[in-house]
Write a protein that holds these residues in place. Structure first.
Motif, PDB file in Angstrom:
ATOM      1  N   LEU A  60       0.856  -1.193   0.000  1.00 17.74           N
ATOM      2  CA  LEU A  60       0.000   0.000   0.000  1.00 17.74           C
ATOM      3  C   LEU A  60       0.885   1.233   0.000  1.00 17.74           C
ATOM      4  CD1 LEU A  60      -2.629   1.635   0.461  1.00 17.74           C
ATOM      5  CD2 LEU A  60      -2.397   1.123   2.897  1.00 17.74           C
ATOM      6  N   ARG A  61       0.740   2.043  -1.048  1.00 18.38           N
ATOM      7  CA  ARG A  61       1.477   3.313  -1.122  1.00 18.38           C
ATOM      8  C   ARG A  61       0.472   4.450  -1.240  1.00 18.38           C
ATOM      9  NH1 ARG A  61       4.623   3.648  -6.193  1.00 18.38           N
ATOM     10  NH2 ARG A  61       3.015   2.288  -7.077  1.00 18.38           N
ATOM     11  N   PHE A  62       0.824   5.612  -0.728  1.00 20.14           N
ATOM     12  CA  PHE A  62      -0.046   6.767  -0.875  1.00 20.14           C
ATOM     13  C   PHE A  62       0.768   8.039  -0.731  1.00 20.14           C
ATOM     14  CE2 PHE A  62       0.209   6.040   3.629  1.00 20.14           C
ATOM     15  CZ  PHE A  62       0.107   7.290   4.222  1.00 20.14           C
ATOM     16  N   ASN A  63       0.235   9.123  -1.284  1.00 21.20           N
ATOM     17  CA  ASN A  63       0.841  10.440  -1.122  1.00 21.20           C
ATOM     18  C   ASN A  63       0.265  11.105   0.122  1.00 21.20           C
ATOM     19  OD1 ASN A  63       2.506  10.471  -3.436  1.00 21.20           O
ATOM     20  ND2 ASN A  63       0.815  11.124  -4.738  1.00 21.20           N
ATOM     21  N   THR A  64       1.127  11.503   1.041  1.00 23.05           N
ATOM     22  CA  THR A  64       0.648  12.260   2.182  1.00 23.05           C
ATOM     23  C   THR A  64       0.091  13.606   1.719  1.00 23.05           C
ATOM     24  OG1 THR A  64       2.872  13.147   2.568  1.00 23.05           O
ATOM     25  CG2 THR A  64       2.246  11.168   3.804  1.00 23.05           C
ATOM     26  N   ARG A  65      -0.568  14.283   2.615  1.00 20.13           N
ATOM     27  CA  ARG A  65      -1.278  15.522   2.282  1.00 20.13           C
ATOM     28  C   ARG A  65      -0.395  16.525   1.533  1.00 20.13           C
ATOM     29  NH1 ARG A  65      -3.961  17.209   7.324  1.00 20.13           N
ATOM     30  NH2 ARG A  65      -4.432  14.976   7.243  1.00 20.13           N
ATOM     31  N   GLY A  66      -0.958  17.032   0.426  1.00 26.28           N
ATOM     32  CA  GLY A  66      -0.264  18.029  -0.374  1.00 26.28           C
ATOM     33  C   GLY A  66       0.824  17.487  -1.280  1.00 26.28           C
ATOM     34  N   THR A  67       0.988  16.166  -1.332  1.00 23.24           N
ATOM     35  CA  THR A  67       2.077  15.557  -2.095  1.00 23.24           C
ATOM     36  C   THR A  67       1.587  15.104  -3.467  1.00 23.24           C
ATOM     37  OG1 THR A  67       3.125  14.793  -0.045  1.00 23.24           O
ATOM     38  CG2 THR A  67       3.808  13.722  -2.083  1.00 23.24           C
ATOM     39  N   THR A  68       2.451  15.302  -4.483  1.00 22.41           N
ATOM     40  CA  THR A  68       2.128  14.959  -5.866  1.00 22.41           C
ATOM     41  C   THR A  68       3.080  13.892  -6.381  1.00 22.41           C
ATOM     42  OG1 THR A  68       1.282  17.179  -6.345  1.00 22.41           O
ATOM     43  CG2 THR A  68       1.977  15.871  -8.228  1.00 22.41           C
ATOM     44  N   SER A  69       2.535  12.946  -7.157  1.00 20.53           N
ATOM     45  CA  SER A  69       3.335  11.979  -7.893  1.00 20.53           C
ATOM     46  C   SER A  69       2.601  11.677  -9.190  1.00 20.53           C
ATOM     47  CB  SER A  69       3.532  10.696  -7.077  1.00 20.53           C
ATOM     48  OG  SER A  69       2.347   9.905  -7.108  1.00 20.53           O
ATOM     49  N   ARG A  70       3.110  10.723  -9.949  1.00 20.89           N
ATOM     50  CA  ARG A  70       2.441  10.351 -11.199  1.00 20.89           C
ATOM     51  C   ARG A  70       1.019   9.839 -10.950  1.00 20.89           C
ATOM     52  NH1 ARG A  70       5.361   4.776 -13.286  1.00 20.89           N
ATOM     53  NH2 ARG A  70       7.231   5.434 -12.206  1.00 20.89           N
ATOM     54  N   HIS A  71       0.730   9.418  -9.726  1.00 19.06           N
ATOM     55  CA  HIS A  71      -0.600   8.926  -9.403  1.00 19.06           C
ATOM     56  C   HIS A  71      -1.585  10.044  -9.079  1.00 19.06           C
ATOM     57  CE1 HIS A  71       1.592   5.123  -9.043  1.00 19.06           C
ATOM     58  NE2 HIS A  71       0.426   4.536  -9.174  1.00 19.06           N
ATOM     59  N   GLY A  72      -1.095  11.261  -8.918  1.00 18.30           N
ATOM     60  CA  GLY A  72      -1.980  12.374  -8.609  1.00 18.30           C
ATOM     61  C   GLY A  72      -1.526  13.124  -7.370  1.00 18.30           C
ATOM     62  N   THR A  73      -2.353  14.070  -6.948  1.00 20.38           N
ATOM     63  CA  THR A  73      -2.031  14.938  -5.817  1.00 20.38           C
ATOM     64  C   THR A  73      -3.039  14.727  -4.700  1.00 20.38           C
ATOM     65  OG1 THR A  73      -1.088  16.617  -7.273  1.00 20.38           O
ATOM     66  CG2 THR A  73      -1.707  17.326  -5.063  1.00 20.38           C
ATOM     67  N   SER A  74      -2.536  14.514  -3.501  1.00 23.87           N
ATOM     68  CA  SER A  74      -3.410  14.396  -2.340  1.00 23.87           C
ATOM     69  C   SER A  74      -3.856  15.776  -1.873  1.00 23.87           C
ATOM     70  CB  SER A  74      -2.688  13.673  -1.196  1.00 23.87           C
ATOM     71  OG  SER A  74      -2.486  12.310  -1.506  1.00 23.87           O
ATOM     72  N   GLN A  75      -5.056  15.846  -1.331  1.00 23.13           N
ATOM     73  CA  GLN A  75      -5.571  17.103  -0.812  1.00 23.13           C
ATOM     74  C   GLN A  75      -4.768  17.570   0.402  1.00 23.13           C
ATOM     75  OE1 GLN A  75      -9.720  16.373  -0.001  1.00 23.13           O
ATOM     76  NE2 GLN A  75     -10.331  16.561  -2.160  1.00 23.13           N
ATOM     77  N   GLY A  76      -4.924  18.852   0.718  1.00 24.88           N
ATOM     78  CA  GLY A  76      -4.277  19.405   1.904  1.00 24.88           C
ATOM     79  C   GLY A  76      -2.914  19.973   1.607  1.00 24.88           C
ATOM     80  N   GLU A  77      -2.194  20.257   2.662  1.00 27.97           N
ATOM     81  CA  GLU A  77      -0.848  20.813   2.525  1.00 27.97           C
ATOM     82  C   GLU A  77       0.066  20.195   3.568  1.00 27.97           C
ATOM     83  OE1 GLU A  77      -1.394  24.912   5.118  1.00 27.97           O
ATOM     84  OE2 GLU A  77      -1.730  24.978   2.955  1.00 27.97           O
ATOM     85  N   PHE A  78       1.351  20.256   3.279  1.00 30.32           N
ATOM     86  CA  PHE A  78       2.382  19.675   4.144  1.00 30.32           C
ATOM     87  C   PHE A  78       2.220  20.187   5.571  1.00 30.32           C
ATOM     88  CE2 PHE A  78       6.946  19.980   5.623  1.00 30.32           C
ATOM     89  CZ  PHE A  78       7.090  18.625   5.865  1.00 30.32           C
ATOM     90  N   GLY A  79       2.259  19.268   6.527  1.00 24.67           N
ATOM     91  CA  GLY A  79       2.034  19.624   7.920  1.00 24.67           C
ATOM     92  C   GLY A  79       3.224  19.436   8.825  1.00 24.67           C
ATOM     93  N   GLU A  80       4.440  19.403   8.264  1.00 18.31           N
ATOM     94  CA  GLU A  80       5.671  19.290   9.060  1.00 18.31           C
ATOM     95  C   GLU A  80       5.716  18.013   9.909  1.00 18.31           C
ATOM     96  OE1 GLU A  80       8.261  21.126   8.829  1.00 18.31           O
ATOM     97  OE2 GLU A  80       7.516  22.873   7.703  1.00 18.31           O
ATOM     98  N   GLY A  81       4.957  16.995   9.484  1.00 14.37           N
ATOM     99  CA  GLY A  81       4.967  15.739  10.221  1.00 14.37           C
ATOM    100  C   GLY A  81       3.969  15.680  11.358  1.00 14.37           C
ATOM    101  N   GLU A  82       3.214  16.744  11.576  1.00 13.50           N
ATOM    102  CA  GLU A  82       2.228  16.766  12.662  1.00 13.50           C
ATOM    103  C   GLU A  82       0.842  16.372  12.177  1.00 13.50           C
ATOM    104  OE1 GLU A  82       2.873  17.180  15.935  1.00 13.50           O
ATOM    105  OE2 GLU A  82       4.976  17.142  15.338  1.00 13.50           O
ATOM    106  N   THR A  83       0.278  17.130  11.246  1.00 15.91           N
ATOM    107  CA  THR A  83      -1.055  16.765  10.744  1.00 15.91           C
ATOM    108  C   THR A  83      -1.020  15.478   9.929  1.00 15.91           C
ATOM    109  OG1 THR A  83      -0.717  18.293   8.894  1.00 15.91           O
ATOM    110  CG2 THR A  83      -1.979  19.107  10.772  1.00 15.91           C
ATOM    111  N   GLU A  84       0.171  15.065   9.514  1.00 18.15           N
ATOM    112  CA  GLU A  84       0.289  13.785   8.799  1.00 18.15           C
ATOM    113  C   GLU A  84      -0.094  12.591   9.683  1.00 18.15           C
ATOM    114  OE1 GLU A  84       2.621  16.580   6.281  1.00 18.15           O
ATOM    115  OE2 GLU A  84       2.446  16.240   8.446  1.00 18.15           O
TER     116      GLU A  84
END
Length: 243
Positions: free
Chosen positions: A76-100
């Motif tokens: 299972l792979r996924f993009n954390t919030r605000g992260t983009t890859s060839r699979h698309g972009t996850s909602q949200g924005e980078f949370g410095e490891g806290e909101t993640e």
């Protein structure tokens, strides 16, 4: 045929969406062994998104390309919030490891909902911080840490894992940019059951097929020992990854 960096072995792959408790949708993919129940599951936590880390970072991508077929392991792979890859972009924005923390919990909950067996966290760099800070969940079997920098995870986080008794294995490159093996052994002391594996010649990004194979072998040795060591040859159907 020798398995190479771009070799994609057979699996049942499908896009997924993770739903976080704070209302975000995260882009992901689940790769399952063809025609059977996996023996174990890897929940992949990728490197720092502000430094181009994502679900398609090469070690995680190669794990999804190989381990369903070679080791009967779901990936299972996924993009954390605000992260983009060839699979698309996850909602949200980078949370410095806290909101993640919501992202990690959403992935673990997905394994429970899908009844995926024996989930292990596989963190790389920033992903190791997420695993240590937020991943010690009753569902989780243990944690596999690649190139842990220990920038965000604190002694209290390691104490939680120590108290759980769950296995934690850290693969530390000899030439890591942030935490080398000797310092890793000292820093991980509060996590009393942590196993520190120094990998000679390796660097933080694990570039080069010999290092990828070493990483994947060490992963499989923990999560599904009967599939260890992984073969380096494949005689069945395959595809070539095109970036």
């Amino acid at each position: 045929m020798e398995i190479r960096a771009t070799t994609v072995l057979p699996a049942e792959r499908r896009p997924i969406t993770l739903h976080t408790a704070d209302g975000l949708e995260l882009v992901g993919e689940l790769a399952m062994p063809e025609g059977g129940r996996p023996d174990a599951t890897l929940v992949c936590l990728h490197p720092l998104p502000t430094a181009e880390g994502m679900m398609d970072s090469h070690v995680l991508r190669k794990a999804s390309f190989r381990l369903p077929a070679l080791a009967n392991v779901a990936v299972l792979r996924f993009n954390t919030r605000g992260t983009t890859s060839r699979h698309g972009t996850s909602q949200g924005e980078f949370g410095e490891g806290e909101t993640e923390r919501f992202d990690v919990h959403a992935a673990i909950e997905f394994t429970e909902f899908e009844e995926l067996p024996n989930p292990w966290l596989l963190g790389w760099s920033f992903g190791t911080e997420l695993a240590l800070k937020w991943g010690c969940d009753p569902q989780v079997m243990g944690a596999l840490l690649l190139s842990p920098p220990l920038h965000r995870a604190e002694e209290a986080d390691m104490k939680v894992w120590a108290d759980s008794g769950k296995p934690v294995v850290a693969l530390v490159p000899e030439h890591d940019d942030y935490l080398k093996p000797d310092e890793a052994r000292r820093r991980f002391a509060p996590l009393t059951q942590a196993e520190i594996i120094a990998v000679d010649g390796a660097k933080h990004l694990w570039m080069g097929e010999p290092y990828v194979r070493r990483v994947l072998d060490e992963i499989v040795r923990r999560v599904n020992p009967k599939a260890y060591p992984l073969p380096t040859e494949w005689d069945g159907p395959w595809e070539k990854d095109v970036v």
